[in-house]
Design a protein around this motif. Sequence first.
Motif: not given
Length: 285
Positions: A184-193, A195-206
């Motif tokens: 796994l290699v760092y690629k960028r940060m992103d946001q997810v939502h 339908d129910k539950g977690y909403q917020g930032p995620v780390v995106v890995c190659q």
Amino acid sequence: MRHGRHIGRLFAAAAVLALAGAHGAQAQSKLEARYTVSLAGIPLGSGSWVIDLAPDQYTAVASGRTTGLVKLIADGSGSTGSRGALVGGKVMATSYVSSTTSEKKPDEVRMVLQNGVVREVTAEPPLTPSPDRVPVTEAHRKGVTDPMSAAIMPVAGSGEMLGPEACKRKLAIFDGRQRADIDLVYKRMDQVHADKGYQGPVVVCQVLYTPIAGHRPERPAIKYLVSQRDMEMWLAPIAGARVLVPFRFSVPTPFGMGVLQATYFVAQPQPTQAARQAPSTAKTQ
């Protein structure tokens, strides 16, 4: 069909990628998640994943099946379970079981592990003998974990969990037949939502795939996966523990983008054993 089978195994490893114990965690945590799988926007299947995390041990169970029109073409279902210990912020698998059925053909894998070494393994059906297959040796069964426990992503320390360091890891995986590394290699940060539950930032890995043993190097599917540089894994946190797990996994295919995506992602701390045993002082209204 063989190409799809290899991608399916990678999906399983990813979907199943997750959960781990945090160093110094004081409370148990539980994740309940549901995922959908699609190819070029066409639904292929759905599954669920439940992880129970205690300060010194974990259990994880996943199940899934094909859905929609795909079910008429290739009906499939399966379940996977793993358990192990949490030692010094690391996940040490002790047992792994996988049972799947595809096109009415069963597939069973059972493993017992100790300190990263596969002590016992049975796989039915076994790998088809082939002169071009890289043989699996005893050395390939050391320093490994199973596909589901490999998903377990602890984050050391007490600082920010989501960041470049979260992706800096190599997953040494043995699935009962084949040995592979996933970097796994760092690629960028992103946001997810969800339908129910977690909403917020995620780390995106190659995601980089390197087969080690048990595979046939000249197979087109193997060459394709090895050459891929656009596979991604999106990691989200489990509440109550310093642990990240896959929220989304994507892989380009000759037939379109394959995506495994969480639609339900509910994680919450659970009462410790001491808290459960303590007498309640709450008054009934």
